[in-house]
Design a protein around this motif. Sequence first.
Motif, mmCIF file in Angstrom:
data_model
loop_
_atom_site.group_PDB
_atom_site.id
_atom_site.type_symbol
_atom_site.label_atom_id
_atom_site.label_comp_id
_atom_site.label_asym_id
_atom_site.label_seq_id
_atom_site.Cartn_x
_atom_site.Cartn_y
_atom_site.Cartn_z
ATOM 1 N N CYS A 244 0.816 -1.216 0.000
ATOM 2 C CA CYS A 244 0.000 0.000 0.000
ATOM 3 C C CYS A 244 0.851 1.269 0.000
ATOM 4 N N CYS A 249 -1.401 -1.849 5.025
ATOM 5 C CA CYS A 249 -1.539 -3.276 4.704
ATOM 6 C C CYS A 249 -0.700 -4.191 5.596
ATOM 7 N N GLY A 250 0.272 -3.643 6.311
ATOM 8 C CA GLY A 250 1.095 -4.452 7.221
ATOM 9 C C GLY A 250 2.099 -5.348 6.520
ATOM 10 N N CYS A 260 7.391 1.715 4.878
ATOM 11 C CA CYS A 260 6.748 2.660 3.953
ATOM 12 C C CYS A 260 6.486 4.028 4.566
#
Length: 279
Positions: A244, A249-250, A260
């Motif tokens: 993501c 989103c992990g 990120c």
Amino acid sequence: MTHINPMKPYLATIAGVRDLASGIKLLQVRLDDPAVSSSFDYRPGQFVEVSAFGVGESPFGITSIRNGNDELIEFAINRVGTVTEAIHRLDVGDKIGMRGPLGNGFPMEKFKGKNIVVLGGGIGGAPLRPVIQTVLQNRSDYGTLSIFWAARSPDLLVFTDEYDSWRAQPDTELQLTVDQATPDWPHKEGLITTLVEQVAPSADNAVSITCGPPIMIKFAMLTLQKLGFQSEQNWVTLEAKMKCGIGKCGRCNLGEVFVCTDGPVFRFDRVEGFLESFV
Ligand code: FES
């Protein structure tokens, strides 16, 4: 820049494509919406999520710096999977989707007055080009610039056409090495860490900036440590399995940090404890 839906890509048009190295293309793109394009401000070390329509999306480090009114954004694409293969098939005039700029970037202001040591391994050098360009365009703000640039073989070195202009700058040195030399290769052969150890840049008033495969980062940190660099002097930019790009989103966490959103640029002491799991 505020973005109403961070998962919705902006539409962009490819303005230029060139071969950067074997299997690696440099794309120049321009965002279609002039208002978005003129306000798309980014820092060295940030990345974008690029989508090839109907195929998928992947993160790429931005390899350009914002230059006045020039709104072209550049990134390097290594052909390694379906998304990158699809992007390699595109040409000038084709459309892509782009989300960003994402991630934190390098604190170039904090580095002012310091000697800068850059270690770029393979395509990992691509997101370090904006660091080099920032130093060179503001030469008197920074101390010496020592660039260590490496690849597996000469045909995989990125930005070869810029080396002469880097070298021509005051207080700037460029050291090149490849793992496997060809008969006509005039520079060093061997690991980047061996070269760094031989040249032995001083740790006094210096920061190091490294990007490359995790295994290279691991050994680069050990080498720099031997030369007297403390973890607080070392900055790294990490590649991770990102999806993501915005902390949802992990997929990219390393222990407690999200590559990120907390990164991809980290002062090394922040991620030192997680490096083994990353390699
Ligand atoms: S890429 Fe989704 S949380 Fe980092």
